[in-house]
Design a protein around this motif. Structure first.
Motif, short mmCIF file in Angstrom:
data_model
loop_
_atom_site.label_atom_id
_atom_site.label_comp_id
_atom_site.label_asym_id
_atom_site.label_seq_id
_atom_site.Cartn_x
_atom_site.Cartn_y
_atom_site.Cartn_z
N ASP A 1 42.34 23.94 42.72
CA ASP A 1 41.71 25.24 42.40
C ASP A 1 42.54 26.37 42.61
N GLU A 2 43.45 26.65 43.47
CA GLU A 2 44.45 27.77 43.37
C GLU A 2 45.27 27.93 42.29
N ILE A 3 45.74 26.55 41.45
CA ILE A 3 46.58 26.53 40.37
C ILE A 3 45.75 27.16 39.27
N ARG A 4 44.16 26.80 39.28
CA ARG A 4 43.32 27.07 38.16
C ARG A 4 43.12 28.69 38.39
N LEU A 5 43.08 29.03 39.54
CA LEU A 5 42.69 30.65 39.64
C LEU A 5 44.03 31.34 39.28
N GLN A 6 45.10 30.87 39.74
CA GLN A 6 46.32 31.46 39.19
C GLN A 6 46.48 31.54 37.63
N VAL A 7 46.34 30.71 36.84
CA VAL A 7 46.25 30.57 35.53
C VAL A 7 45.20 31.59 34.92
N VAL A 8 44.20 31.81 35.70
CA VAL A 8 43.14 32.53 35.24
C VAL A 8 43.66 34.05 35.45
N VAL A 9 44.17 34.18 36.54
CA VAL A 9 44.70 35.70 36.76
C VAL A 9 45.81 36.05 35.91
N MET A 10 46.74 35.13 35.43
CA MET A 10 47.76 35.50 34.44
C MET A 10 47.18 35.81 33.16
N GLU A 11 46.21 34.82 32.58
CA GLU A 11 45.60 34.92 31.25
C GLU A 11 45.00 36.39 31.35
N SER A 12 44.21 36.79 32.29
CA SER A 12 43.70 37.98 32.57
C SER A 12 44.91 38.99 32.48
N GLU A 13 45.80 38.93 33.03
CA GLU A 13 46.94 39.99 33.06
C GLU A 13 47.42 40.06 31.32
N GLU A 14 47.67 38.90 30.92
CA GLU A 14 47.91 39.24 29.40
C GLU A 14 47.02 39.59 28.60
N ASN A 15 45.73 39.46 28.76
CA ASN A 15 44.70 40.24 27.79
C ASN A 15 44.76 41.56 28.18
N ALA A 16 44.81 41.90 29.35
CA ALA A 16 44.89 43.24 29.94
C ALA A 16 46.00 44.07 29.25
N LEU A 17 47.09 43.64 29.26
CA LEU A 17 48.35 44.09 28.46
C LEU A 17 47.99 44.05 26.97
N LEU A 18 47.60 43.05 26.38
CA LEU A 18 47.37 43.04 24.95
C LEU A 18 46.20 44.13 24.60
N ALA A 19 44.94 44.39 25.43
CA ALA A 19 44.28 45.17 25.38
C ALA A 19 44.76 46.68 25.49
N ALA A 20 45.67 46.95 26.36
CA ALA A 20 46.21 48.35 26.54
C ALA A 20 46.98 48.46 25.29
N ARG A 21 47.93 47.59 24.80
CA ARG A 21 48.83 47.73 23.54
C ARG A 21 48.05 48.00 22.41
N SER A 22 46.94 47.31 22.21
CA SER A 22 45.90 47.28 21.17
C SER A 22 45.39 48.74 21.11
N GLY A 23 45.10 49.32 22.41
CA GLY A 23 44.32 50.65 22.45
C GLY A 23 45.56 51.72 22.00
#
Length: 464
Positions: free
Chosen positions: A155-177
């Motif tokens: 469960d911790e692994i899944r949560l950490q993967v979600v956190v990293m994917e969210s971070e990548e999405n946030a970075l991508l959204a910021a750069r796209s903005g």
């Protein structure tokens, strides 16, 4: 008086030429900057997708490894350890690749270190479990499973993967903005330059006329291109429909194959195991009654497992559907559902349409199966009605309940995969499916219709 001739170009032509040159240079610079920005944005998009793909890869590797060990624990067959060995080899290179990708991102690098620690912990737990199984058998694995440490780590692994994917999405959204902000500025500058260009082009009527005719030619090409694109879209839609039908057929074939393997391999193994335990139990009963009692409980567990195996096989590919036809399989399914769910099931199923083509039969059976599953999970019903009748040169399957019903908003949600899957099955075979509220306002009605396939009906009649 001596007349003076000016051999130089008029000043206004030189000014217009210089202005055109400035406009062209401005457009070129703006285009170049936009292309650079777009290339950088595309590069970051590819970078983010690469990171997310590798996160999914390591997640799949660890889950495959876990499933591999479960298969080994249950069967004792070392061939199941293949994914486990593969995971040990591939996980480390994947993390090295991600570390290289994220070396310029301190936050994600820290997250990656934490994820790597969780993976190392999970791998260690798996190794300990494998060692415990080799030393003490399945009982040791059951004792380790009760601690829940492996599940919590996963469960911790899944949560950490979600956190990293969210971070990548946030970075991508910021750069796209930022890219779109620059793009808007570039559009404004471009519009200003174009306005200036239009003012200049007014002075060159012939160029405008030439441009007009070129535009007409371009519009003709665009129209032809659009017509071609529409044809391609229609062709691609047809291809996707064919592919979807193929995938459904492949899925059903795989389910049938798995059901046969479970029946042939697992069924025979469990039967032999039950017979051996019964024989050993009888021999130990006079001298070791306690051991005999434990073996008898194990024998009862094996018989329960055999029953579970039969239910799984029936869910994968109902044997009665192939042997007795659609009507009999629906009656059998209704009876089993009534036993499991404790709901009253009322059936009105005709036995006159058992020789329909197999694809239509399995499609209607899967619709009924999915509908009953949803009723058991969400409907809070007390009764269910199942009807199969001929209607409009086809078959109509009606499944209704007296539960709490389903709202139109719920049907539109992206998570309504069950309803979408049922409707897709019907559409691929030329039918349709609707989900509506009951007439009395309580409960849900699923109406599935499939037209008869004359060719398939004829083949089935000849085969019969």
């Amino acid at each position: 008086m001596k007349r003076t001739f000016h051999h130089s170009l008029p000043a206004f032509i030189t000014i217009i030429f210089a202005l055109c040159a400035v406009i062209l240079a401005g457009n070129a610079i703006s285009l170049y900057n936009n292309l650079l920005s777009l290339r950088n944005t595309n590069s970051w998009i590819e970078h983010s997708w690469d990171v997310k793909d590798r996160l999914k890869n390591v997640n799949v590797l660890i889950m495959d490894a876990e499933s591999s060990l479960r298969g080994y624990y249950l069967s004792g067959n070392k061939t199941y350890l293949g994914p486990w060995l593969t995971a040990q080899k591939k996980i480390e290179p994947e993390f090295k690749a991600m570390a290289e990708l994220l070396k310029d991102n301190p936050v994600q690098s820290k997250n990656l270190v934490e994820l790597k620690a969780l993976f190392d912990k999970k791998i260690q737990l798996m190794k300990e479990g494998l060692a415990a199984f080799n030393d003490g058998g399945l009982e040791q694995i059951v004792m380790l499973a009760k601690t829940g440490e492996g599940r919590s780590t996963m469960d911790e692994i899944r949560l950490q993967v979600v956190v990293m994917e969210s971070e990548e999405n946030a970075l991508l959204a910021a750069r796209s903005g930022r890219f779109y902000q620059r793009y808007q500025i570039a559009v404004a500058v471009g519009m200003a330059i174009n306005i200036m260009a239009l003012l200049v082009l007014v002075l060159f009527y012939q160029l405008i006329a030439r441009s007009f005719f070129k535009r007409l030619a371009a519009e003709g090409e665009l129209k032809a291109s659009n017509e071609h694109l529409e044809a391609r879209v229609l062709a691609r839609t047809e291809q996707l429909s064919i592919l979807s039908r193929h995938l459904i057929n492949v899925s059903e074939q795989e389910k049938a194959k798995l059901a046969r393997e479970l029946h042939d391999e697992l069924g025979s193994n469990l039967t032999v195991l039950a017979m051996d335990i019964s024989m050993v139990t009888e021999k130990l009963r006079p001298t070791e009654p306690e051991l005999a009692e434990r073996l008898q409980r194990a024998s009862a567990t094996i018989k329960t497992t055999i029953g579970l195996k039969r239910r799984i096989i029936e869910n994968l590919r109902p044997s009665v559907l192939d042997t007795m036809g659609l009507a009999a399989s629906l009656m059998e399914q209704a009876s089993e559902f009534e036993k499991i769910s404790s709901l009253q099931v009322n059936t009105d199923i005709s036995d006159e349409f058992d020789k329909i083509d197999p694809s239509s039969a399995i499609a209607l059976f899967r619709v009924a199966q999915e509908a009953l599953t949803n009723i058991a999970k969400y409907a809070q019903a007390t009764q269910v009605w199942i009807s199969l009748r001929a209607a409009d040169q086809g078959l109509r399957l009606l499944i209704a309940d007296d539960g709490i019903g389903i709202t139109a908003e719920a049907l539109k949600k992206s998570k309504s995969h069950g309803v979408i899957g049922m409707r897709e099955r019907m559409l691929l075979l030329g039918g349709n499916l609707t989900v509506t509220a009951a007439a009395n306002g309580r409960g849900t009605v699923i109406d599935a219709y499939l037209p008869f396939n004359p060719a398939a009906q004829a083949d089935a009649s000849v085969a019969g």
